[in-house]
Design a protein around this motif. Structure first.
Motif, PDB file in Angstrom:
ATOM      1  N   ARG A 176       0.917  -1.347  -0.004  1.00  0.00           N
ATOM      2  CA  ARG A 176       0.006   0.026  -0.110  1.00  0.00           C
ATOM      3  C   ARG A 176       0.924   1.226  -0.095  1.00  0.00           C
ATOM      4  O   ARG A 176       0.459   1.989  -0.830  1.00  0.00           O
ATOM      5  CB  ARG A 176      -1.023  -0.158   1.389  1.00  0.00           C
ATOM      6  N   ASN A 180       0.940   4.183  -2.822  1.00  0.00           N
ATOM      7  CA  ASN A 180       0.850   5.785  -2.590  1.00  0.00           C
ATOM      8  C   ASN A 180       1.897   6.822  -3.357  1.00  0.00           C
ATOM      9  O   ASN A 180       1.787   7.525  -3.890  1.00  0.00           O
ATOM     10  CB  ASN A 180       0.740   5.817  -1.199  1.00  0.00           C
ATOM     11  N   LYS A 183       1.747   6.775  -6.956  1.00  0.00           N
ATOM     12  CA  LYS A 183       1.120   7.877  -7.342  1.00  0.00           C
ATOM     13  C   LYS A 183       1.386   9.159  -7.366  1.00  0.00           C
ATOM     14  O   LYS A 183       1.364  10.125  -8.061  1.00  0.00           O
ATOM     15  CB  LYS A 183      -0.274   7.863  -6.244  1.00  0.00           C
TER      16      LYS A 183
END
Length: 210
Positions: A176, A180, A183
């Motif tokens: 995760r 992130n 992105k």
């Protein structure tokens, strides 16, 4: 017996049942499946964490019961010493029975908490030893060419209950975080390209003006 000491007694009985279940002779395949499930189950890992906190409270109860036994022993010793000097009886019949009852209950609680803590250490050591035996048996079977033996099975990696489940959770958290971060890099790249286009457009405009 108070509620928390009753719970300690139930925990002691549960430990005795678990210990008997560990030492019951079972086929190698059944025992391997059982310990593989225990080693990989996240529920067992959470239960083990909760038991660690419970044993901390039991240790506090054990220290308190030892302190109570010590105080009662001092009280009885002072009373016997006063009577031995030829003085009047310090403790009457009912008072002496009350002190003896407090001594009995304090010793009972001390033994109850002490045996519960001691058996928890025995259970942990027995579990580790059984895991070592199973790993050695798997290695022997693998050397002999037994197809039922699995090299690199989860038993060879299991040190604590739920360790594999914990590693899976950490890996998911890292995935995760990586998503992130990806992105953020993409957004920064888009912003960099946009600013580059603006700078290029302004340069072209200035050149035309010249």
């Amino acid at each position: 017996m108070t509620l928390y000491y009753s719970l300690v007694f139930l925990l002691l009985v549960a430990e005795m049942v678990i210990f008997l279940a560990l030492i019951v002779p079972l086929p190698f395949t059944w025992r391997r499946k059982l310990f593989t499930f225990v080693s990989e189950s996240p529920l067992v890992a959470k239960l083990q964490y909760g038991m660690k906190i419970t044993f901390i409270f039991i240790l506090i109860l054990f220290v308190d019961s030892v302190n109570r036994v010590y105080r009662v022993q001092i009280e009885l010793a002072a009373a016997h010493k006063a009577e031995g000097r030829g003085g009047a009886a310090v403790l009457g019949g009912s008072e002496r029975m009350e002190v003896q009852a407090r001594k009995f209950y304090s010793q009972r609680n001390m033994y109850l908490c002490g045996f519960t803590l001691f058996l928890s250490l025995i259970l942990n050591r027995t579990y580790v030893m059984i895991l070592d035996v199973l790993r050695l048996e798997e290695e022997v079977k693998a050397f002999k060419g037994d197809p039922a033996a699995k090299k690199g099975s989860s038993l060879q990696k299991a040190g604590n209950a739920g360790e594999i489940g914990k590693l899976k959770e950490e890996l998911a958290a890292k995935d995760r975080d990586m998503a992130n971060l990806k992105k953020q890099v993409e957004n920064m790249q888009k912003e960099y390209n946009r600013m580059g286009d603006q700078v290029s457009g302004s340069d072209a405009t200035s050149r035309k003006g010249q």
